[in-house]
Design a protein around this motif. Structure first.
Motif, PDB file in Angstrom:
ATOM      1  N   GLY A   1      -1.955   7.108 -13.073  1.00 49.49           N
ATOM      2  CA  GLY A   1      -0.824   7.568 -13.619  1.00 49.49           C
ATOM      3  C   GLY A   1       0.490   6.439 -13.539  1.00 49.49           C
ATOM      4  N   TYR A   2      -0.220   5.347 -12.972  1.00 52.17           N
ATOM      5  CA  TYR A   2       0.776   4.348 -12.892  1.00 52.17           C
ATOM      6  C   TYR A   2       0.216   2.892 -13.597  1.00 52.17           C
ATOM      7  CZ  TYR A   2       4.217   6.733  -9.656  1.00 52.17           C
ATOM      8  OH  TYR A   2       5.176   7.653  -9.331  1.00 52.17           O
ATOM      9  N   GLY A   3       1.173   2.142 -13.950  1.00 54.33           N
ATOM     10  CA  GLY A   3       0.824   0.750 -14.502  1.00 54.33           C
ATOM     11  C   GLY A   3       1.167  -0.338 -13.660  1.00 54.33           C
ATOM     12  N   ALA A   4       0.606  -1.417 -13.594  1.00 55.78           N
ATOM     13  CA  ALA A   4       1.094  -2.721 -12.887  1.00 55.78           C
ATOM     14  C   ALA A   4       1.414  -3.741 -14.009  1.00 55.78           C
ATOM     15  CB  ALA A   4       0.426  -3.163 -11.795  1.00 55.78           C
ATOM     16  N   GLU A   5       2.644  -4.458 -14.131  1.00 57.44           N
ATOM     17  CA  GLU A   5       2.880  -5.639 -15.156  1.00 57.44           C
ATOM     18  C   GLU A   5       3.057  -6.740 -14.175  1.00 57.44           C
ATOM     19  OE1 GLU A   5       6.130  -6.713 -18.257  1.00 57.44           O
ATOM     20  OE2 GLU A   5       6.221  -4.970 -17.129  1.00 57.44           O
ATOM     21  N   VAL A   6       2.510  -7.845 -14.789  1.00 56.80           N
ATOM     22  CA  VAL A   6       2.585  -9.238 -13.680  1.00 56.80           C
ATOM     23  C   VAL A   6       3.686  -9.896 -14.693  1.00 56.80           C
ATOM     24  CG1 VAL A   6       1.598 -11.332 -12.972  1.00 56.80           C
ATOM     25  CG2 VAL A   6       0.008  -9.104 -13.636  1.00 56.80           C
ATOM     26  N   LEU A   7       4.545 -10.195 -13.624  1.00 52.74           N
ATOM     27  CA  LEU A   7       5.878 -10.996 -14.177  1.00 52.74           C
ATOM     28  C   LEU A   7       5.817 -12.469 -14.231  1.00 52.74           C
ATOM     29  CD1 LEU A   7       8.587  -8.504 -12.556  1.00 52.74           C
ATOM     30  CD2 LEU A   7       7.457  -8.331 -14.816  1.00 52.74           C
ATOM     31  N   ALA A   8       6.732 -13.168 -14.639  1.00 55.81           N
ATOM     32  CA  ALA A   8       6.580 -14.735 -14.958  1.00 55.81           C
ATOM     33  C   ALA A   8       6.150 -15.454 -13.711  1.00 55.81           C
ATOM     34  CB  ALA A   8       8.160 -14.994 -15.393  1.00 55.81           C
ATOM     35  N   HIS A   9       6.730 -15.108 -12.715  1.00 55.31           N
ATOM     36  CA  HIS A   9       6.132 -15.943 -11.517  1.00 55.31           C
ATOM     37  C   HIS A   9       5.058 -15.361 -10.437  1.00 55.31           C
ATOM     38  CE1 HIS A   9       9.926 -18.347 -11.247  1.00 55.31           C
ATOM     39  NE2 HIS A   9      10.454 -17.416 -11.719  1.00 55.31           N
ATOM     40  N   GLY A  10       4.573 -14.422 -11.145  1.00 52.72           N
ATOM     41  CA  GLY A  10       3.421 -13.475 -10.394  1.00 52.72           C
ATOM     42  C   GLY A  10       3.904 -12.179  -9.620  1.00 52.72           C
ATOM     43  N   ASN A  11       5.096 -12.341  -9.602  1.00 55.22           N
ATOM     44  CA  ASN A  11       5.573 -10.766  -9.157  1.00 55.22           C
ATOM     45  C   ASN A  11       5.017  -9.539 -10.039  1.00 55.22           C
ATOM     46  OD1 ASN A  11       7.798 -12.784  -9.828  1.00 55.22           O
ATOM     47  ND2 ASN A  11       8.569 -12.080  -7.692  1.00 55.22           N
ATOM     48  N   ILE A  12       5.132  -8.411  -9.281  1.00 58.70           N
ATOM     49  CA  ILE A  12       4.415  -7.423 -10.306  1.00 58.70           C
ATOM     50  C   ILE A  12       5.432  -6.188 -10.148  1.00 58.70           C
ATOM     51  CG2 ILE A  12       2.512  -5.493 -10.074  1.00 58.70           C
ATOM     52  CD1 ILE A  12       0.724  -7.741  -9.042  1.00 58.70           C
ATOM     53  N   ARG A  13       5.574  -5.510 -11.299  1.00 61.26           N
ATOM     54  CA  ARG A  13       6.327  -4.462 -11.428  1.00 61.26           C
ATOM     55  C   ARG A  13       5.350  -3.280 -11.901  1.00 61.26           C
ATOM     56  NH1 ARG A  13       9.867  -5.592 -15.188  1.00 61.26           N
ATOM     57  NH2 ARG A  13      11.831  -5.775 -13.956  1.00 61.26           N
ATOM     58  N   ILE A  14       5.734  -2.073 -10.720  1.00 61.24           N
ATOM     59  CA  ILE A  14       4.761  -0.830 -11.036  1.00 61.24           C
ATOM     60  C   ILE A  14       5.642   0.176 -11.430  1.00 61.24           C
ATOM     61  CG2 ILE A  14       3.069   0.658  -9.813  1.00 61.24           C
ATOM     62  CD1 ILE A  14       2.377  -1.484  -7.953  1.00 61.24           C
ATOM     63  N   ARG A  15       5.262   1.136 -12.367  1.00 66.27           N
ATOM     64  CA  ARG A  15       6.198   2.094 -12.761  1.00 66.27           C
ATOM     65  C   ARG A  15       5.134   3.127 -13.502  1.00 66.27           C
ATOM     66  NH1 ARG A  15      10.191  -0.785 -16.847  1.00 66.27           N
ATOM     67  NH2 ARG A  15       8.879  -2.230 -17.875  1.00 66.27           N
ATOM     68  N   PRO A  16       5.422   4.504 -13.766  1.00 67.30           N
ATOM     69  CA  PRO A  16       4.629   5.421 -14.306  1.00 67.30           C
ATOM     70  C   PRO A  16       4.301   4.902 -15.742  1.00 67.30           C
ATOM     71  CG  PRO A  16       6.459   6.552 -13.295  1.00 67.30           C
ATOM     72  CD  PRO A  16       6.823   5.010 -13.146  1.00 67.30           C
ATOM     73  N   LEU A  17       2.978   5.239 -16.080  1.00 64.49           N
ATOM     74  CA  LEU A  17       2.491   5.003 -17.385  1.00 64.49           C
ATOM     75  C   LEU A  17       3.450   5.615 -18.639  1.00 64.49           C
ATOM     76  CD1 LEU A  17      -1.432   5.103 -16.959  1.00 64.49           C
ATOM     77  CD2 LEU A  17       0.044   2.995 -17.158  1.00 64.49           C
ATOM     78  N   GLY A  18       3.731   4.827 -19.677  1.00 59.40           N
ATOM     79  CA  GLY A  18       4.670   5.612 -20.527  1.00 59.40           C
ATOM     80  C   GLY A  18       5.797   5.137 -20.773  1.00 59.40           C
ATOM     81  N   ILE A  19       6.298   4.425 -19.589  1.00 58.14           N
ATOM     82  CA  ILE A  19       7.917   3.946 -19.367  1.00 58.14           C
ATOM     83  C   ILE A  19       7.759   2.359 -19.760  1.00 58.14           C
ATOM     84  CG2 ILE A  19       9.595   3.711 -17.962  1.00 58.14           C
ATOM     85  CD1 ILE A  19       8.819   6.044 -16.282  1.00 58.14           C
ATOM     86  N   ALA A  20       8.754   2.079 -20.754  1.00 57.97           N
ATOM     87  CA  ALA A  20       8.621   0.875 -21.425  1.00 57.97           C
ATOM     88  C   ALA A  20       9.320  -0.149 -20.444  1.00 57.97           C
ATOM     89  CB  ALA A  20       9.097   0.731 -22.723  1.00 57.97           C
TER      90      ALA A  20
ATOM     91  N   LEU B   1       0.934  -1.195  -0.022  1.00 56.86           N
ATOM     92  CA  LEU B   1       0.003  -0.043  -0.177  1.00 56.86           C
ATOM     93  C   LEU B   1       0.904   1.228   0.158  1.00 56.86           C
ATOM     94  CD1 LEU B   1      -2.743  -1.042   2.443  1.00 56.86           C
ATOM     95  CD2 LEU B   1      -3.098  -0.644   0.157  1.00 56.86           C
ATOM     96  N   HIS B   2       2.072   1.065   0.467  1.00 54.87           N
ATOM     97  CA  HIS B   2       3.056   2.280   0.499  1.00 54.87           C
ATOM     98  C   HIS B   2       4.031   2.079  -0.581  1.00 54.87           C
ATOM     99  CE1 HIS B   2       1.766   3.148   4.643  1.00 54.87           C
ATOM    100  NE2 HIS B   2       1.392   2.106   4.660  1.00 54.87           N
ATOM    101  N   GLY B   3       4.264   1.350  -1.392  1.00 55.65           N
ATOM    102  CA  GLY B   3       5.433   0.878  -2.403  1.00 55.65           C
ATOM    103  C   GLY B   3       5.500   2.334  -3.294  1.00 55.65           C
ATOM    104  N   VAL B   4       4.521   2.882  -3.788  1.00 55.81           N
ATOM    105  CA  VAL B   4       4.587   3.845  -4.866  1.00 55.81           C
ATOM    106  C   VAL B   4       4.960   5.007  -4.434  1.00 55.81           C
ATOM    107  CG1 VAL B   4       3.626   5.151  -6.780  1.00 55.81           C
ATOM    108  CG2 VAL B   4       3.093   2.823  -6.852  1.00 55.81           C
TER     109      VAL B   4
END
Length: 692
Positions: free
Chosen positions: A673-692, A456-459
């Motif tokens: 303004g942020y997007g979450a991407e689900v990774l291979a093991h189910g981990n999630i990467r969150i970063r600002p939208l528009g960053i590849a 809840l505090h990560g970003v």
């Protein structure tokens, strides 16, 4: 084969089980009156959840805060101490360090909360002389027996034995222990030469005193837990996480509980490093936010750092035992918000814990906490906490937060946002102290928040320290427990050998090699006792060195095999390189002094394997949509925010904020303004939208 990792926190006890059927997670409230009760209940419930018998569990690895809590709460054993005549007040004098140089009002922990009261420190006639360790004054055995009689009258059964220069010759300490056990057979006895066989009498005495201070209660807890597990039908081996990131046996930790003073936080750092490895992220800043505290550690290039011994303080007392480099502050879901007498707004370090807990728990707590603020802001859904297992009361949360809102003259929402901002700022300062202050740039690191409250505090934390992104572990609320199943057996022993390396001749080299042989024997004995085959044992010897006249040491590598006139220069070269790395400069022409040799005995164990999840089939993430509710974000906007069931997301799925990803052990906040991407093991990467 089934294995369980159990991490006991101040609020919740987290468990993970790995068996042939897969990996299972569970979380139960910590039973503060006796943590072992909650551990056993959690183990049995988790076995039932996995559909296995308790007898199928081969190993349980446990991270405990028992010893840590004793130091925080200052409720350890009443200790007696035998020390050399003329040095009774070493524990009081310390090193004349002033915690706040220019303040007239400050507390010195070793004086305000002494590990051994002055009246219980008894001076004994004896003297060992440096640098040879020869006996100048024999031990006064009658005085030792008289001291024991005094301890018995005072009801003391925990005895510290710390004599000057015992690190050069421990004969007097060993004989004194024999007498104490003759006079007090049930006494818990600690020798300074066994727990910290190094120079510097204050730190050595403090380490031994801490061992006796936390020893009886810690030993009782560990033995009680083992007994309760046996009575419940769990016949597995019980291993304990140590402060250095390795695991050890119950017996070894009961004898030397100083090894587990940072047992709980260590598992989280190991788990965070493993999650970074899984996601291919080498530079990680772990932020383990539980109900009571936040534990922060910086992991550069995938390497878990060990503190320099001069920095290893617990409860304000120096403790010479290897510890993972981390910072702990009073910042958790249960941290209490209040307005002080001067009108200042504070959050923590005091915590509501699990009993009574935050006001929203409905257990009698009335003070506003971080968790109550999250409920008020709509980030925690009262009917969905712990998958619905923990019912939260939103009205009680709002009433609690209203108390500070009225004191501050702001709305309830603004008060809740204020609570979150203050706690985030406190953690950001701690992150900088463990990164920027150590010469590391957070912009090169990913923030990895875990613990029940972490995601809840990560970003917000990543924004505060300019970290490059946020990585959410597979099971954030259980990450510390997962780390327990990813660590090796590890034992450490030290021997004082004070030698100038460049000037060393045949006699000095003989002393070094004899000490190395002795250390190898000690490390091997512990690995043998743990049933580790000789082929699987690893024993490393490291040298702790300094420039002649320096105050503290750095670790340097030792050559393979015996130290000889031909290869002794490798030790000095390694020290120069380490000094350059740590401080940015070195003096290759200066004499290097060996102070201590340290043996590190270890053995690899099977590590928990987190399976990959199914890849996305290209379908809409609406398959994971649960409901939509209003949520207030850090910028003050209240937006209709979808909740997604994280278990129904596939690798490759992308979720745009605002969103909340819900799972049993934790919720993840994805701001607008942020997007979450689900990774291979189910981990999630969150970063600002528009960053590849």
């Amino acid at each position: 084969m089934a294995r369980i990792g159990v991490d006991v926190g101040g609020t919740n006890t987290d468990l993970v089980l790995e068996c042939g059927k897969g990996v299972f997670y569970h979380k139960v409230p910590t039973t503060l009156r006796n943590q072992s009760i909650g551990v056993v209940e959690g183990v049995m419930a988790l076995c039932a959840k996995a559909g296995i018998e308790a007898s199928d569990v081969e190993t349980i690895v446990h991270g405990t805060t028992t010893a840590t809590n004793i130091t925080i709460e200052n409720n350890g054993s009443e200790c007696g101490m035998l020390t050399t005549e003329g040095f009774r007040d070493i524990l009081h004098i310390g090193r004349h360090k002033r915690p706040f140089n220019f303040s007239l009002h400050f507390e010195v922990p070793w004086q305000s909360h002494p590990l051994v009261k002055r009246r219980n420190r008894i001076a004994i006639s004896e003297r060992i002389t440096p640098p040879t360790g020869d006996i100048a004054v024999p031990l006064d055995e009658d005085a030792v027996r008289a001291a024991c009689a005094t301890f018995r009258r005072r009801g003391i059964d925990s005895v510290v034995i710390g004599f000057m220069f015992a690190f050069l010759n421990d004969a007097h300490e060993r004989r004194a222990r024999e007498i104490v056990l003759e006079e007090m057979p049930d006494a818990y006895v600690t020798l300074s030469s066994e727990v910290a066989n190094v120079m510097r009498e204050y730190e050595r005495f403090s380490t031994a005193a801490m061992n006796c201070y936390v020893g009886p209660k810690t030993a009782f807890y560990l033995n009680d837990l083992e007994s309760r597990l046996r009575n419940a039908g769990v016949t597995s081996k019980l291993r304990i996480m140590q402060s250095n990131g390795g695991v050890s046996t119950v017996d070894a930790c009961a004898r030397r509980p100083i090894r587990i003073l940072m047992s709980g936080p260590a598992g989280g750092v190991i788990g965070g490093a493993s999650e970074g490895e899984m996601t291919g992220v080498a530079n990680v800043i772990t932020v383990d936010i539980g109900g009571t505290s936040a534990d922060i550690s910086t992991i550069p290039d995938g390497t878990v750092k060990i503190m320099n011994p001069r920095d290893t303080y617990v409860g304000g007392h120096p403790v010479l035992t290897p510890m993972i480099d981390l910072v702990t502050i009073g910042a958790g879901g249960g941290s209490v918000a209040y307005v002080d007498e001067a009108g200042g707004f504070n959050v923590g370090p005091r915590s509501a814990g699990s009993e009574p807990g935050p006001a929203c728990y409905g257990r009698g707590g009335v003070e506003p906490t971080v968790t109550d603020a999250q409920v008020v802001l709509g980030r925690l859904d009262p009917d969905m906490a712990l998958g619905g297992d923990l019912a939260l009361d939103a009205d009680l949360a709002r009433k609690a937060v209203e108390t500070v809102a009225k004191s501050l003259g702001v709305s309830t929402i603004d008060a809740a946002l204020g609570i979150i901002r203050v706690i985030n700022n406190n953690m950001a300062l701690a992150i900088r102290s463990n990164s920027v202050a150590r010469g590391l740039d957070p912009r090169d690191f990913s923030i990895m928040p875990f613990g029940g409250a972490g995601p809840l505090h990560g970003v917000a934390l990543a924004e505060a320290v300019s970290a490059k992104d946020v990585i959410i572990p597979v099971a954030p609320g259980i990450t510390a427990a997962v780390g327990l199943l990813k660590t090796d057996l590890r034992y450490e022993h030290t021997e004082a050998v004070i030698v100038e390396i460049g000037a060393s001749g045949e006699a000095e080299l003989g002393r070094i090699n004899a000490a190395c042989a002795l250390l190898r024997e000690r490390a091997k004995a512990e690995l043998d006792a743990d049933g580790i085959a000789e082929a699987e044992q690893r024993i490393e010897i490291v040298a702790e060195c300094r420039y002649r006249g320096q105050g503290f040491e750095l670790r340097a590598a030792m050559p393979e095999g015996a130290v000889t006139a031909e290869n002794k220069g490798l030790v000095a070269e390694s020290f120069h390189a380490q000094h350059e790395l740590d401080y940015g400069y070195a003096y290759p022409e200066q004499e290097v002094e060996l102070i201590t040799l340290r043996a590190i005995g270890s053995a690899s164990v099977a590590r928990i394997a987190i399976p990959e999840i199914a890849a996305t089939d290209g379908s809409s993430t609406d398959r994971a949509l649960m409901l939509v509710r209003p949520t207030t974000f850090d910028d003050g906007r209240t937006l209709e925010t979808p909740r997604y069931d994280r278990r129904k997301l596939f690798a490759g799925d992308r979720i745009e904020g605002p969103a909340i990803l819900v799972q049993h052990d934790s919720n993840t906040l994805v701001p607008p303004g942020y997007g979450a991407e689900v990774l291979a093991h189910g981990n999630i990467r969150i970063r600002p939208l528009g960053i590849a």
